[in-house]
Write an enzyme that holds these catalytic residues in place. Structure first.
Site, PDB file in Angstrom:
ATOM      1  N   LYS A  22     -27.231   5.180-101.076  1.00  0.00           N
ATOM      2  CA  LYS A  22     -26.092   4.740-101.892  1.00  0.00           C
ATOM      3  C   LYS A  22     -26.389   3.404-102.557  1.00  0.00           C
ATOM      4  CE  LYS A  22     -22.452   2.432-100.168  1.00  0.00           C
ATOM      5  NZ  LYS A  22     -21.952   1.366-101.063  1.00  0.00           N
ATOM      6  N   ASN A  23     -26.873   2.445-101.785  1.00  0.00           N
ATOM      7  CA  ASN A  23     -27.052   1.087-102.293  1.00  0.00           C
ATOM      8  C   ASN A  23     -28.202   0.969-103.288  1.00  0.00           C
ATOM      9  OD1 ASN A  23     -24.896   0.185-100.789  1.00  0.00           O
ATOM     10  ND2 ASN A  23     -26.156  -0.504 -99.067  1.00  0.00           N
ATOM     11  N   ARG A  92     -16.899  -1.908-105.309  1.00  0.00           N
ATOM     12  CA  ARG A  92     -17.414  -3.193-105.753  1.00  0.00           C
ATOM     13  C   ARG A  92     -18.608  -3.038-106.697  1.00  0.00           C
ATOM     14  NH1 ARG A  92     -16.713  -8.356-105.102  1.00  0.00           N
ATOM     15  NH2 ARG A  92     -18.475  -9.781-105.260  1.00  0.00           N
ATOM     16  N   CYS A 116     -14.569  -2.171-100.123  1.00  0.00           N
ATOM     17  CA  CYS A 116     -14.117  -2.365 -98.752  1.00  0.00           C
ATOM     18  C   CYS A 116     -13.581  -3.773 -98.537  1.00  0.00           C
ATOM     19  CB  CYS A 116     -15.279  -2.106 -97.770  1.00  0.00           C
ATOM     20  SG  CYS A 116     -15.823  -0.388 -97.743  1.00  0.00           S
ATOM     21  N   ARG A 121     -15.220 -11.847-101.239  1.00  0.00           N
ATOM     22  CA  ARG A 121     -16.410 -11.380-101.955  1.00  0.00           C
ATOM     23  C   ARG A 121     -16.199 -11.659-103.447  1.00  0.00           C
ATOM     24  NH1 ARG A 121     -17.490  -5.297-100.114  1.00  0.00           N
ATOM     25  NH2 ARG A 121     -19.609  -5.733-100.742  1.00  0.00           N
ATOM     26  N   ASP A 305     -24.379  -4.119 -92.521  1.00  0.00           N
ATOM     27  CA  ASP A 305     -23.830  -2.768 -92.621  1.00  0.00           C
ATOM     28  C   ASP A 305     -24.003  -1.955 -91.343  1.00  0.00           C
ATOM     29  OD1 ASP A 305     -22.857  -3.091 -95.143  1.00  0.00           O
ATOM     30  OD2 ASP A 305     -24.424  -1.973 -96.168  1.00  0.00           O
ATOM     31  N   ARG A 397     -17.287   7.695 -99.028  1.00  0.00           N
ATOM     32  CA  ARG A 397     -17.854   6.849-100.069  1.00  0.00           C
ATOM     33  C   ARG A 397     -19.361   6.679 -99.899  1.00  0.00           C
ATOM     34  NH1 ARG A 397     -15.844   1.296-100.100  1.00  0.00           N
ATOM     35  NH2 ARG A 397     -17.449   1.209-101.701  1.00  0.00           N
TER      36      ARG A 397
END
Length: 417
Positions: A22-23, A92, A116, A121, A305, A397
């Site tokens: 995902k990232n 985000r 989240c 942030r 994470d 997600r």
């Protein structure tokens, strides 16, 4: 299906294939905006955040097609448009669109990004870096606007190695006029994946030592095909599941080098780790030992994470363990649920003191953020009786097959309405 039901699981056994990251996928999808033409991405995870990014790309004129784990992004119709607030608030990573759209269109209007609830942030770092490159910002009713004639290369010094701000700076610099020097950038594997993608597309990005990126702006990038790497956080989640429940699990395509901090901790706790021709094998039975101290930090430190999933593991270990959250100010959302399950945890600001082992009894729970939601599923696997976890859109997600993957390992869980 809006909930997950879980029963106590005695052991996990079998193989699990690790999904695409995902990232890594989200900033690379944003980077496709810099390329006039059609890019093809493979091994793209089928998760809600990717769906959301696809929708945002379509809103600004891209043609996006998807089948299975392959995604094509055609930017020939790219145009500037305000993004609806509800779209940007979903995640985000919508902020990663800022640099590419300023490069291609010279103007952006959007809401402040959501995602989240992990504490403060802000996007101050992003704005500061872009202002140094010639961008003007202003407030709008729903968020902010930004514009520039052409981004200008310059010397940028990161006040903190933020992953998101590093992505913003890189995406803004690759087609800026002149050279950008980026000091103190984040070194997460997802940053390296983004740079590798851009280099193949024609970007001029060089590393100098451990702290500096040199990015010489180019006038054009060309379309490419690119494979998204495996997701280190999903792999780490399944490693923590094995550690909490016990058994023997092989993780196929797990990015071993990227998980050294976690593997080192698990090995010291008593998990046996080996490799064979198919992947990484983790095994343990009996009771693990706690760890005196664990602090999350920037890569290659222990990933924030994976803090929530490791917290679950520590509740099942012998002795006291101390966990310090070094990245986010509000990442202990699941502590109240773990205590309700039966855990003995004392929390003081960004510190958690875990006394184990403790027996768990299943209860109703509610996911409040992505990684914490996955951690609740792991906690439910070791709890007697039934547990119900609601608000699972957070989990979807980032996890493509959390339920079916754990079912394939012998986990007793299923979707429920």
């Amino acid at each position: 299906m809006n909930a997950i039901m879980v029963e106590k699981t005695r052991a996990l056994r079998g193989d699990v294939l690790i999904q695409g990251s995902k990232n890594a996928a989200l900033p690379i999808m944003a980077a496709c905006l810099l390329i006039d033409g059609v890019c093809t991405l493979t091994n793209v995870p089928q998760i809600l955040d990717v769906d959301c990014m696809c929708h945002l790309l379509k809103l600004c004129g891209c043609k996006v097609e998807r089948w299975d784990h392959t995604l094509t992004i055609d930017t020939t119709g790219l145009h500037c448009c305000p993004f609806p607030t509800e779209e940007v608030l979903q995640m985000r990573s919508s902020i990663t669109l800022l640099g590419p759209l300023l490069s291609r269109c010279g103007r952006v209007e959007m809401s402040y990004p959501g995602g989240c609830v992990l504490g403060e942030r802000p996007i101050d770092y992003h704005k500061s870096l872009l202002e140094q490159m010639g961008v003007c910002f202003w407030d709008t009713t729903d968020g902010f606007g930004a514009s520039c004639d052409r981004l200008q290369g310059t010397y940028l010094c990161m006040p903190f190695p933020s992953v998101g701000a590093t992505e913003t700076a890189i995406l803004a610099a690759v087609m800026a006029e002149g050279t950008t020097w980026l000091y103190g950038y984040a070194k997460e594997p997802e940053i390296k994946a983004l740079c590798a993608f851009l280099r193949k597309a024609g970007a001029n990005i060089s590393e100098f030592g451990d702290t500096v990126l040199q990015i010489e702006g180019v006038n054009r990038l060309h379309p490419i095909t690119w494979k998204i790497p495996s997701d280190r956080i999903v792999a780490g989640t399944y490693m923590c599941a094995l550690a909490a429940v016990g058994g023997k699990v092989r993780l196929q395509k797990a990015p071993e080098k990227e998980l050294e901090a976690l593997l080192t901790k698990l090995s010291r706790m008593g998990v046996t780790i080996s490799k064979d021709s198919l992947g990484l094998v983790l095994e343990h039975s009996g009771r693990l030992c706690g760890i005196p101290f664990l602090e999350t930090g920037i890569y290659p430190g222990f990933p924030t994470d994976l803090q929530s999933t490791m917290l679950v593991v520590l509740t099942q270990c012998k002795g006291m363990s101390v966990v310090k959250e070094g990245i986010f100010s509000n990442r202990f959302h699941i502590v109240k649920y773990l205590k309700a399950l039966g855990a003995c945890i004392e929390q003081e600001e960004n510190m958690a003191y875990v006394h184990g082992p403790t027996a768990f009894t299943g209860i109703p729970m509610k996911a409040e953020e992505l990684r914490g939601g996955a951690a609740l599923v792991l906690a439910a696997l070791v709890a007697e009786g039934n547990s119900r976890i609601e608000n699972i859109s957070y989990i979807k997600r980032g996890y493509e097959n959390l339920v079916s993957d754990l079912q394939g390992l012998g986990g007793r869980l299923w979707y429920a309405s």
